[in-house]
Design an enzyme around this catalytic site. Sequence first.
Site, short mmCIF file in Angstrom:
data_model
loop_
_atom_site.label_atom_id
_atom_site.label_comp_id
_atom_site.label_asym_id
_atom_site.label_seq_id
_atom_site.Cartn_x
_atom_site.Cartn_y
_atom_site.Cartn_z
N SER A 666 -13.57 -5.94 24.12
CA SER A 666 -14.85 -6.39 23.56
C SER A 666 -15.30 -7.71 24.16
O SER A 666 -16.45 -8.13 23.95
CB SER A 666 -14.74 -6.53 22.03
OG SER A 666 -13.80 -7.52 21.68
N LYS A 709 -17.79 -10.91 13.47
CA LYS A 709 -17.95 -11.81 14.62
C LYS A 709 -19.20 -12.67 14.48
O LYS A 709 -19.17 -13.89 14.71
CB LYS A 709 -18.00 -10.99 15.91
CG LYS A 709 -16.68 -10.32 16.26
CD LYS A 709 -16.81 -9.42 17.48
CE LYS A 709 -15.48 -8.79 17.85
NZ LYS A 709 -15.57 -7.87 19.01
#
Length: 809
Positions: A666, A709
């Site tokens: 990611s 996040k």
Amino acid sequence: MNIQEYENVLSIHRVPASKLCSEFESENFSFETTDDLEKLPNEMIGQKRAEKAMNFGLAVEQSGYNLFVVGPAGTGRMTYALDSVSKVAELRAVPTDWCYVYNFENPDMPLVIPFPAGMGQKFQREMEVLLIDIERLIRSSFTSEVFEKEKRRILDEFRDEIEDLWEQTDAYALENQIKIERTPTGIETIPLFFGRPMEIKEFEQLADTNKKMIKDRENLVENKIDETIYQILKIEDQLKKKVNQFMMETAANSIQELFQPLRETYKESKKVLEYLEAYFHDVVTHFSFFIEDKPQDEQQNIMNALMGSKEQYLRRYTVNLFVSQRNLNGAPIIYETNPTYHNLFGKVEYHGSLGSWDTDFTLVKPGALHLANGGYLILQATELLQHPNAWIRLKRALQTGSIQIENLNEDNVVIPTSGIKPEPIPLNLKVIIIGSYYLYDFLAEFDEDFHKLFKVKVEFVTLMDKDQENSWKMARFVKNFVDQEGLLPFHRRAIAKVIDYSSRLVDEQSKLSTNFHEITKVLVESSYWAKLDNESVVDGLHVEKALSEKALRSNHVTEQYREMINNGTIMVETDGSRVGQINGLAVLGTRDSVFGIPTKITAQTYVGKSGIMNIEREAALSGQIHNKGMMILTGFLSGEFAKNRPIPLSASITFEQTYSTIDGDSASSTELYVLLSSLAEVPIYQGIAVTGSVNQWGEIQSIGGVNEKIEGFYHICKERGLTGKQGVIIPKQNIQNLMLEDDVVEAVNKDQFHIWAISHIAEGIEILTGVSAGNVRNEKGKYPSNTIFAKVEERFNKMYESTKKTKNE
């Protein structure tokens, strides 16, 4: 790129606040509170595939169609399995009773007899009454006048015969001038002298010839005595046999009528008739145990301890009601929470006796398989596989269609035991095992018998569509749970918040979670806060309070990370610009909390041939997926800037201040951005964090944990002071996964924080640097000047020149 152009780029990719969270409208419900809803039976929500599979598996009667219910905990697997099985079980016939009885031919192998449901206990009581009647009638018969008279006749008959033999022997002795005396110590022969016993002195005075003659006559008489004794022993043996036969006939005649009604009652059961016949003959053969007890001395007590008392002996005539179904309505359902071998298959218990361990058929105890036979057995895979021997024996039982009780520890005991091997019981049941995807895949791969025995997979999914039908089902679920647990009624606004939370659990705007365990915790806690506010109804604000308090209880680690970032222990910048430096986003988790944190990623690029060096990999702190992402970067750079020549590049990339293993791809787009920044020598704005993976064509791919996040970086920026320029770049595909907290959405609404969604690396580098990407070559094959890609290519050209110069030197 001027300011206006840059603002246009930001505006094009900015995600509007309306797409940051999907809020369910409470007006979609026609009721006000759950009290207005009709209570309906519990139903499975969002698991149509599982419902079909369960119905199919329970309906198929052929062997091997046992069920494995697979899915994550909290999705209602156990509750649904029990409910489904209960509905089917109540329509099925009550299965057989089972009784263990003594095996008169082979005592070490007790026999098992099946009975219609409820008849096992009846048979057990009939055998108890039969034993009492047998003892009473035998004692009565053996004390009757008729019995005593016939016994005396038999004894007198044999006594007369014995007396005749002794008379003949006495006469023979007298003919030889010898007298026979029978004493308690033995039989003596005495010579006669003129009809009287000869004294020893007289015998000594006789001549040797006369002595020898007397001795010869004594020898003849003694031989006659031996012959007589032999005949008497034969007569006594015949007497014993005749008396024993007479007593057996007496016993048989006295109890014969007791067995006839039983033979008639159980004439359809061959096993019962065979058992009654063996029972009858054993009682007749061992009639002595039913005669009135005599006072026992100490020696007899010792013998009883060694050989067994009368009570122990008569235990053979009892019945061990092994499994009774008399109180059942339908097929049995057993949920065994501790599936050890003995809990599943039963056991043979022992009792101590003079330094050894003894047992008998009355100490055979059933296990869950016996109790569930003819019905359903439910097991948890985790608990079952903790006892490997139980799993192996369960497979064997299902394969053979029978249950064999064995004592697994019999060969390992120090003290000797007396073991038995009960007759196996035919097995006919459905086994339902509940477990995780991991355990299902593990068994499917490593156990070749698994698919033969568990042919039906009942799979529970973790999410369902967020449509009108499932939303109403969720409301009815809340209604049923509230009523069941005695919680305050929920307002429709509160249920709307619960539905939003359900979407947040799966990070999907158009989906709902099937993890009802997590949802029930929120329901209980929301009701608590409503009661604390002296409210009679749970409203939306109480659900919000429950969620915030739940997060507060488990965010200690999160706060520690934020504190270290704010005090500079962990170096993260949220303002200013840096070359070769960027904020990546990672997700960390504890047992009960998942949160996102920013991580500084830096890159250095220089002339060389070693390519891109992943410092984490060199330090053995990088996982395989992360290593793959790094290799993709090389593929992108080579395909974009070095199609006709090798890249003379050496670069190093690292996650600063990370000391644990890093995995996942990611951050691959983030790493590519920082490489481009270093190569182009263009600074990246530190107020923007990035997440997203990238392929070799520079296309951005979706990632997980997007909400955590974004929120993690937002809270750091908020604590340091929002500038209005900060935000997070995410993959465009992840917009549908956004279920952000209200304060993040509010900040976006006020232009204090931003979310940008992109589909290509070029779009992201423009947002980060304010410089055009220029990733499309012109007709001359050149990138537009003063763009990121042009600067990178210019840097590569300089590297080539430097390499050539070094070679020439």
